[in-house]
Write a protein that holds these residues in place. Structure first.
Motif, PDB file in Angstrom:
ATOM      1  N   ALA A   1       3.976  -4.425   3.790  1.00 24.54           N
ATOM      2  CA  ALA A   1       4.539  -3.586   2.725  1.00 24.54           C
ATOM      3  C   ALA A   1       3.865  -3.841   1.381  1.00 24.54           C
ATOM      4  N   ASN A   2       3.376  -5.059   1.158  1.00 22.30           N
ATOM      5  CA  ASN A   2       2.750  -5.398  -0.126  1.00 22.30           C
ATOM      6  C   ASN A   2       1.226  -5.335  -0.095  1.00 22.30           C
ATOM      7  N   SER A   3       0.655  -4.922   1.033  1.00 27.42           N
ATOM      8  CA  SER A   3      -0.801  -4.807   1.097  1.00 27.42           C
ATOM      9  C   SER A   3      -1.254  -3.664   0.193  1.00 27.42           C
ATOM     10  N   PRO A   4      -2.457  -3.754  -0.378  1.00 26.92           N
ATOM     11  CA  PRO A   4      -2.928  -2.718  -1.307  1.00 26.92           C
ATOM     12  C   PRO A   4      -2.856  -1.305  -0.732  1.00 26.92           C
ATOM     13  N   ARG A   5      -3.072  -1.191   0.568  1.00 27.74           N
ATOM     14  CA  ARG A   5      -3.077   0.136   1.213  1.00 27.74           C
ATOM     15  C   ARG A   5      -1.702   0.790   1.215  1.00 27.74           C
ATOM     16  N   PHE A   6      -0.630  -0.017   1.244  1.00 27.00           N
ATOM     17  CA  PHE A   6       0.723   0.538   1.404  1.00 27.00           C
ATOM     18  C   PHE A   6       1.703   0.109   0.323  1.00 27.00           C
ATOM     19  N   ALA A   7       1.235  -0.565  -0.720  1.00 21.25           N
ATOM     20  CA  ALA A   7       2.139  -1.111  -1.738  1.00 21.25           C
ATOM     21  C   ALA A   7       2.859  -0.027  -2.533  1.00 21.25           C
ATOM     22  N   GLN A   8       2.239   1.130  -2.705  1.00 19.09           N
ATOM     23  CA  GLN A   8       2.854   2.207  -3.483  1.00 19.09           C
ATOM     24  C   GLN A   8       3.665   3.120  -2.569  1.00 19.09           C
ATOM     25  N   ALA A   9       4.832   3.556  -3.078  1.00 18.90           N
ATOM     26  CA  ALA A   9       5.638   4.514  -2.333  1.00 18.90           C
ATOM     27  C   ALA A   9       4.878   5.828  -2.239  1.00 18.90           C
TER      28      ALA A   9
END
Length: 199
Positions: free
Chosen positions: A59-67
């Motif tokens: 969830a906090n990886s750069p690829r997926f951190a943003q909603a």
């Protein structure tokens, strides 16, 4: 001889009374997050720690951190047990899936529900359901990413000490390209000491 027989029968009776079956008759609820190591086997705390690490990392990886207004669709696939122990990998997969759902950043597909969905399509197409409201196959979402992983272990025993090491590695594969978009691992190392049993 007779005294010996009586002594043997008495000893057997005493051992049976001491070592007979016992019932757990009283209990209390406990916090499931309390860490207790009652044995040297994989336990619920290990499962919780691994799932939490994987969910937070993804969830906090750069690829997926943003909603994202259209969250990526993830299918939790096969999680392999490479240890010599029985580990409930389905429960681990469910724990990871639940954690990802709680972040609100992912849409999730349920692999286990696919057969049930197929049966429901058949029922809705059978004529028992209003044809204008019936759902038909061909409109399900497709997975953007497939989450896979495995747990391995190394066990070392030296004298009265036992070391148990677990490593969970997870990968998120892009279904379209096959590229690994994210991967991480969680390591657990536990030490146990043998103790003599007193009677």
């Amino acid at each position: 001889m007779k005294t010996r027989l009586i002594a043997s029968v008495s000893l057997v009776g005493l051992l049976a009374a001491c070592g007979g079956p016992r019932a757990f008759t009283r209990g209390t609820y406990e916090d499931p997050n309390t860490i207790e190591m009652l044995s040297d086997q994989f336990n619920e705390n290990d499962l919780q720690l691994i799932a939490k690490k994987m969910v937070e990392s993804l969830a906090n990886s750069p690829r997926f951190a943003q909603a994202n207004p259209q969250p990526p669709v993830v299918l939790v696939g096969r999680l392999k047990n490479k240890t010599s122990e029985h580990i409930d990998m389905a429960s681990l997969g469910d724990k990871i899936q639940t954690g990802l759902a709680r972040t609100g950043r992912f849409a999730l597909l349920d692999k286990a529900a696919r057969e049930d969905l197929a049966e429901e399509y058949e029922y809705q197409g059978s004529g028992y359901v209003d044809s204008n409201a019936a759902k038909a196959p061909g409109q399900q979402a497709s997975a953007d990413f497939l989450l896979t992983g495995e747990i391995a272990s190394i066990v070392q025993e030296v004298g009265g000490d036992k070391l148990v090491y677990y490593k969970m590695t997870a990968k998120l594969n892009n279904v379209r390209t096959g590229i690994v978009e994210w991967t991480d691992e969680k390591e657990l190392r536990k030490k146990f000491e043998k103790q003599g049993i007193s009677w």
